[in-house]
Design a protein around this motif. Structure first.
Motif, PDB file in Angstrom:
ATOM      1  N   THR A 261      22.299  -2.240  19.393  1.00 16.03           N
ATOM      2  CA  THR A 261      23.206  -3.368  19.132  1.00 16.03           C
ATOM      3  C   THR A 261      24.513  -3.091  19.853  1.00 16.03           C
ATOM      4  N   THR A 262      25.369  -4.100  19.954  1.00 12.77           N
ATOM      5  CA  THR A 262      26.636  -3.907  20.679  1.00 12.77           C
ATOM      6  C   THR A 262      27.868  -4.258  19.839  1.00 12.77           C
ATOM      7  N   GLU A 263      27.654  -4.956  18.733  1.00 10.50           N
ATOM      8  CA  GLU A 263      28.822  -5.420  17.971  1.00 10.50           C
ATOM      9  C   GLU A 263      29.436  -4.277  17.155  1.00 10.50           C
ATOM     10  N   ILE A 264      30.712  -4.019  17.439  1.00 12.56           N
ATOM     11  CA  ILE A 264      31.393  -2.882  16.799  1.00 12.56           C
ATOM     12  C   ILE A 264      32.008  -3.301  15.471  1.00 12.56           C
ATOM     13  N   ASP A 265      31.807  -2.462  14.461  1.00  8.40           N
ATOM     14  CA  ASP A 265      32.401  -2.708  13.146  1.00  8.40           C
ATOM     15  C   ASP A 265      32.843  -1.342  12.627  1.00  8.40           C
ATOM     16  N   ILE A 266      34.108  -0.991  12.832  1.00  9.65           N
ATOM     17  CA  ILE A 266      34.529   0.385  12.536  1.00  9.65           C
ATOM     18  C   ILE A 266      34.792   0.609  11.057  1.00  9.65           C
ATOM     19  N   ASP A 267      34.683   1.886  10.672  1.00  7.62           N
ATOM     20  CA  ASP A 267      35.114   2.308   9.350  1.00  7.62           C
ATOM     21  C   ASP A 267      36.533   2.858   9.529  1.00  7.62           C
ATOM     22  N   PRO A 268      37.534   2.106   9.051  1.00  7.97           N
ATOM     23  CA  PRO A 268      38.924   2.528   9.300  1.00  7.97           C
ATOM     24  C   PRO A 268      39.295   3.854   8.657  1.00  7.97           C
ATOM     25  N   GLU A 269      38.491   4.313   7.697  1.00  8.36           N
ATOM     26  CA  GLU A 269      38.752   5.644   7.117  1.00  8.36           C
ATOM     27  C   GLU A 269      38.414   6.736   8.131  1.00  8.36           C
ATOM     28  N   GLU A 270      37.465   6.457   9.017  1.00  4.97           N
ATOM     29  CA  GLU A 270      36.974   7.468   9.950  1.00  4.97           C
ATOM     30  C   GLU A 270      37.670   7.389  11.306  1.00  4.97           C
ATOM     31  N   ILE A 271      37.745   6.196  11.866  1.00  3.19           N
ATOM     32  CA  ILE A 271      38.369   6.055  13.180  1.00  3.19           C
ATOM     33  C   ILE A 271      39.271   4.831  13.220  1.00  3.19           C
ATOM     34  N   GLN A 272      40.214   4.859  14.147  1.00  2.00           N
ATOM     35  CA  GLN A 272      41.143   3.740  14.289  1.00  2.00           C
ATOM     36  C   GLN A 272      40.547   2.644  15.159  1.00  2.00           C
ATOM     37  N   GLU A 273      39.795   3.072  16.159  1.00  2.00           N
ATOM     38  CA  GLU A 273      39.278   2.102  17.101  1.00  2.00           C
ATOM     39  C   GLU A 273      38.040   2.669  17.787  1.00  2.00           C
ATOM     40  N   ALA A 274      37.088   1.782  18.115  1.00  2.00           N
ATOM     41  CA  ALA A 274      35.958   2.173  18.977  1.00  2.00           C
ATOM     42  C   ALA A 274      35.801   1.057  20.000  1.00  2.00           C
ATOM     43  N   ARG A 275      35.423   1.450  21.199  1.00  2.00           N
ATOM     44  CA  ARG A 275      35.351   0.481  22.293  1.00  2.00           C
ATOM     45  C   ARG A 275      34.211   0.830  23.231  1.00  2.00           C
ATOM     46  N   TRP A 276      33.635  -0.184  23.858  1.00  2.00           N
ATOM     47  CA  TRP A 276      32.692   0.051  24.948  1.00  2.00           C
ATOM     48  C   TRP A 276      33.494   0.192  26.238  1.00  2.00           C
ATOM     49  N   PHE A 277      33.240   1.230  26.987  1.00  2.00           N
ATOM     50  CA  PHE A 277      33.935   1.453  28.259  1.00  2.00           C
ATOM     51  C   PHE A 277      32.937   1.422  29.404  1.00  2.00           C
ATOM     52  N   LYS A 278      33.289   0.703  30.474  1.00  2.00           N
ATOM     53  CA  LYS A 278      32.432   0.693  31.665  1.00  2.00           C
ATOM     54  C   LYS A 278      32.542   2.023  32.399  1.00  2.00           C
ATOM     55  N   ARG A 279      31.496   2.320  33.161  1.00  2.00           N
ATOM     56  CA  ARG A 279      31.440   3.613  33.854  1.00  2.00           C
ATOM     57  C   ARG A 279      32.663   3.857  34.739  1.00  2.00           C
ATOM     58  N   GLY A 280      33.073   2.825  35.461  1.00  2.00           N
ATOM     59  CA  GLY A 280      34.223   2.970  36.367  1.00  2.00           C
ATOM     60  C   GLY A 280      35.501   3.328  35.612  1.00  2.00           C
ATOM     61  N   ASP A 281      35.681   2.705  34.434  1.00  2.00           N
ATOM     62  CA  ASP A 281      36.876   3.004  33.627  1.00  2.00           C
ATOM     63  C   ASP A 281      36.839   4.440  33.105  1.00  2.00           C
ATOM     64  N   VAL A 282      35.631   4.849  32.696  1.00  2.76           N
ATOM     65  CA  VAL A 282      35.505   6.212  32.151  1.00  2.76           C
ATOM     66  C   VAL A 282      35.790   7.237  33.257  1.00  2.76           C
ATOM     67  N   LYS A 283      35.355   6.921  34.457  1.00  2.00           N
ATOM     68  CA  LYS A 283      35.618   7.824  35.589  1.00  2.00           C
ATOM     69  C   LYS A 283      37.128   7.988  35.788  1.00  2.00           C
ATOM     70  N   LEU A 284      37.849   6.867  35.714  1.00  2.00           N
ATOM     71  CA  LEU A 284      39.307   6.936  35.874  1.00  2.00           C
ATOM     72  C   LEU A 284      39.946   7.739  34.731  1.00  2.00           C
ATOM     73  N   MET A 285      39.395   7.595  33.531  1.00  3.30           N
ATOM     74  CA  MET A 285      39.931   8.350  32.381  1.00  3.30           C
ATOM     75  C   MET A 285      39.699   9.850  32.589  1.00  3.30           C
ATOM     76  N   LEU A 286      38.513  10.189  33.091  1.00  7.86           N
ATOM     77  CA  LEU A 286      38.205  11.603  33.372  1.00  7.86           C
ATOM     78  C   LEU A 286      39.155  12.184  34.409  1.00  7.86           C
ATOM     79  N   GLU A 287      39.460  11.353  35.395  1.00  6.37           N
ATOM     80  CA  GLU A 287      40.296  11.822  36.516  1.00  6.37           C
ATOM     81  C   GLU A 287      41.795  11.708  36.215  1.00  6.37           C
ATOM     82  N   GLY A 288      42.117  11.163  35.033  1.00  7.80           N
ATOM     83  CA  GLY A 288      43.527  10.998  34.675  1.00  7.80           C
ATOM     84  C   GLY A 288      44.211   9.909  35.488  1.00  7.80           C
ATOM     85  N   ARG A 289      43.426   8.908  35.929  1.00 12.09           N
ATOM     86  CA  ARG A 289      44.015   7.856  36.765  1.00 12.09           C
ATOM     87  C   ARG A 289      43.844   6.463  36.153  1.00 12.09           C
TER      88      ARG A 289
END
Ligand SMILES: [Zn+2]
Length: 315
Positions: A261-289
């Motif tokens: 499934t894709t619909e996110i429904d977080i438990d606010p006791e556990e995490i503040q936010e969850a998100r789907w990230f595309k591969r290109g965005d994750v690459k930039l996050m890894l590289e600090g860019r």
């Protein structure tokens, strides 16, 4: 492939079958080459910057430990250096005792929290692994002085790898707590699920994680934690890698989970936010860019290893 820096790479042979042999352990401890590291409130004593030509851990000789009045007999056996034959031990004491040992002022500094050392990435994997082994063992001893069965006093056995109750004879062994840490991939394999917890530094996102509960297998724990924290249903689960995490004595079991499934429904006791990230965005996050300054954990974390695998083309 990327390797997390807190892995179990070690230069010592643990010789787990010989820990019971008191005479052998005593002989190792009294041999001239025996090496001792000191943990003060579970923080290792390391070398100062100027003294780091022979590694970062400050190894003491038996005579040093005796001169400092530290409890040699409580040495926790870490293993033998097969190249030199030298036995290696950890002596765990309170920081107060380490600081106030006679003549210790110069020798006992710096004393640095292992997590900080891991985060800074200044220690090679072999040293971090050894310090992790020592710290996890020392943390278990600190909490195991009384028998969980009858409440009696427990005594150290097997060179630090067992405690035995003086009253009822129950044996207690060092524990390792399994934790699942999972990178969740969407059905198309284009996006991964990362979360931000309140305790994280600002703008850092990481994989979801949670303790395995009694009676649970790894796959079930991955599915349960992902559903509880982010509301995502996971189907197939694949094993990726593991990493010891001595805070205090966990084993991180890295997995890849395939979302149904894709619909996110977080438990606010556990995490503040969850998100789907595309591969290109994750690459930039890894590289600090990443343009919004989003980032992921550093080299010390298995989460980075999972995230790197996704960027490199999983599944
Ligand atoms: Zn007991």
């Amino acid at each position: 492939m990327f390797k997390p820096t807190l892995g179990a790479t070690t230069l010592l042979d643990r010789q787990s079958l010989r820990r019971k042999d008191d005479a052998y352990i005593k002989q190792l401890m009294e041999a001239p080459g025996a090496q001792f590291l000191v943990l003060a409130d579970q923080k290792p004593v390391i070398r100062s910057n100027a003294e780091r030509t022979e590694g970062n851990i400050r190894w003491f000789a038996k005579a040093d430990i005796e001169r400092l009045g530290l409890p040699l007999e409580e040495g926790l056996f870490l293993g033998v250096d097969l190249a030199t034959g030298a036995g290696h031990f950890a002596i765990a004491v309170t920081e107060h005792r380490a600081r106030h040992a006679p003549g210790s002022l110069e020798l006992m500094r710096p004393i640095v929290d292992l997590r900080s050392l891991a985060m800074q990435g200044v220690l090679p994997p072999e040293e971090l692994s050894l310090l992790g082994q020592a710290k996890a063992l020392a943390a278990w001893h600190e909490k195991s002085r009384c028998c969980g069965h009858c409440g009696g006093t427990t005594l150290v056995k097997d060179a630090g790898w067992k405690r035995k109750c003086w009253a009822c004879g129950q044996e207690h062994f060092p524990r390792t707590d399994p934790v699942v840490i999972m990178l969740i991939v969407d059905r198309e394999g284009d996006r991964c699920l990362l979360g931000h917890e309140a305790r994280f530094m600002e703008k850092m996102y990481s994989t979801l994680a949670g303790f395995i509960e009694p009676g649970e297998d790894i796959e079930h724990a991955v599915r349960r934690e992902t559903k509880e924290e982010a509301g995502i249903v996971v189907g197939e689960v694949r094993f990726h890698s593991t990493q010891p995490w001595p805070f205090p004595h966990s084993l991180m079991i890295g997995c890849i989970g395939f979302a149904e499934t894709t619909e996110i429904d977080i438990d606010p006791e556990e995490i503040q936010e969850a998100r789907w990230f595309k591969r290109g965005d994750v690459k930039l996050m890894l590289e600090g860019r990443h343009p919004d300054g989003l980032w992921v954990p550093g080299q010390q974390a298995i989460a980075r290893s999972l995230i790197t695998s996704f960027v490199e083309g999983l599944p």
